[in-house]
Design an enzyme around this catalytic site. Structure first.
Site, PDB file in Angstrom:
ATOM      1  CD  GLU A 129      -0.380   3.248  -3.611  1.00 54.86           C
ATOM      2  OE1 GLU A 129       0.753   3.804  -3.521  1.00 54.86           O
ATOM      3  OE2 GLU A 129      -0.964   2.751  -3.484  1.00 54.86           O
ATOM      4  CB  THR A 168       1.510   0.895  -5.629  1.00 51.74           C
ATOM      5  OG1 THR A 168       0.573   0.947  -4.644  1.00 51.74           O
ATOM      6  CG2 THR A 168       2.857   1.618  -4.464  1.00 51.74           C
TER       7      THR A 168
END
Length: 285
Positions: A129, A168
């Protein structure tokens, strides 16, 4: 024995959406080869099942170069902008299953970078990510993972604006600590807490359960960043915390002397694995 299962355990919205997307594409494109750019999620059980259905994993740009036709599914973690460009140039079908919350970070760092901001990503530099986010942030970007990283961060131009975002699935409390260190440097800084609400809620619930049980079981793939952080949080509150991928990894003897057991699971853990662990703990005690 009393068992407390975390309400937030298991697939989050973004992961469920990505996994469902792959199975849908398998049904819709029976004559086409299906690929995912990286494992669709960090869970061996899911990737093994998809492999049985003919889905192949592409792990690098080099492997992507060797693909002549087929459907490329972007996983929930997202990818750098250059990957999209390459897929388009090769004339491949691209199905984007990037988590919407990750997509939002891509837009933020792209826009802030264009405005001249230096981008600070708080997260694990080796996580896909974070690699994807970096690919939207231009050349002025750094990844901060530890307090030492934050202390060493320094701009050549003290007047340059700094934009801070987060992976996140990063630990919320660690994020706040690192932001505090960076903020004390006196730069013109904008901090955007891009930790997913589901991640924060999962971490907070796991922490509260771990405080009141005799043993804690955390279920998830060993490669799963959010599961690793759950384990760290639970271990801090409950010494008898066990990290397992499936029921096979759980030593029931470790639970025989306890009266209360908490169970939580990472965002990439299927419900059937969680239910299997919960049911077997209940049956055996």
């Amino acid at each position: 024995m009393e068992i407390e299962l975390a309400r937030t355990a298991g697939f989050c919205f973004g992961v469920k959406r990505a996994v469902d997307t792959v199975y849908e594409q398998v049904e819709q494109h029976r004559e086409d080869k299906i690929y995912t750019y990286g494992p669709i999620i960090h869970n061996e059980e899911v990737t093994k099942d998809l492999a049985k259905k003919g889905v192949e994993v592409i792990d690098s740009e080099k492997e992507l170069d060797a693909v002549d036709k087929g459907v490329i599914i972007i996983r929930s973690h997202g990818v750098a902008r250059d990957i999209y460009k390459k897929i388009q140039e090769k004339g491949l079908t691209c199905v984007d299953a990037t988590c919407p919350f990750v997509k939002k970070i891509h837009r933020i760092v792209e826009e802030e970078s264009k405005k001249g901001a230096f981008i600070v990503i708080i997260g694990n530099s080796e996580h896909p990510e974070v690699e994807g986010i970096k690919g939207w942030a231009g050349k002025q970007v750094i990844v901060v993972q530890t307090a030492e990283d934050a202390r060493q961060f320094q701009l050549k131009d003290a007047e340059q604006r700094v934009c801070v975002v987060s992976q996140t699935t990063f630990n919320y409390n660690k994020f706040k600590d690192l932001v505090e260190i960076i903020s004390k440097k006196g730069y013109d800084i904008i901090v955007l807490n891009t930790i997913c609400n589901a991640t924060k809620e999962r971490q907070e619930e796991a922490c509260e359960i771990a405080k009141r049980v005799d043993a804690m079981v955390v279920i998830g793939d060993k490669r799963s960043s959010n599961t690793q952080k759950l384990f760290e949080i639970c271990k801090n509150e409950c010494l008898n915390t066990y990290y397992i991928q499936t029921l096979d990894d759980l030593d029931m003897n470790q639970l025989r002397s306890v009266e209360t057991v908490g169970i939580t699971a990472g965002a990439s853990t299927p419900n059937n694995i969680i239910e299997e662990v919960q049911n077997n703990v209940r049956i055996n005690f």
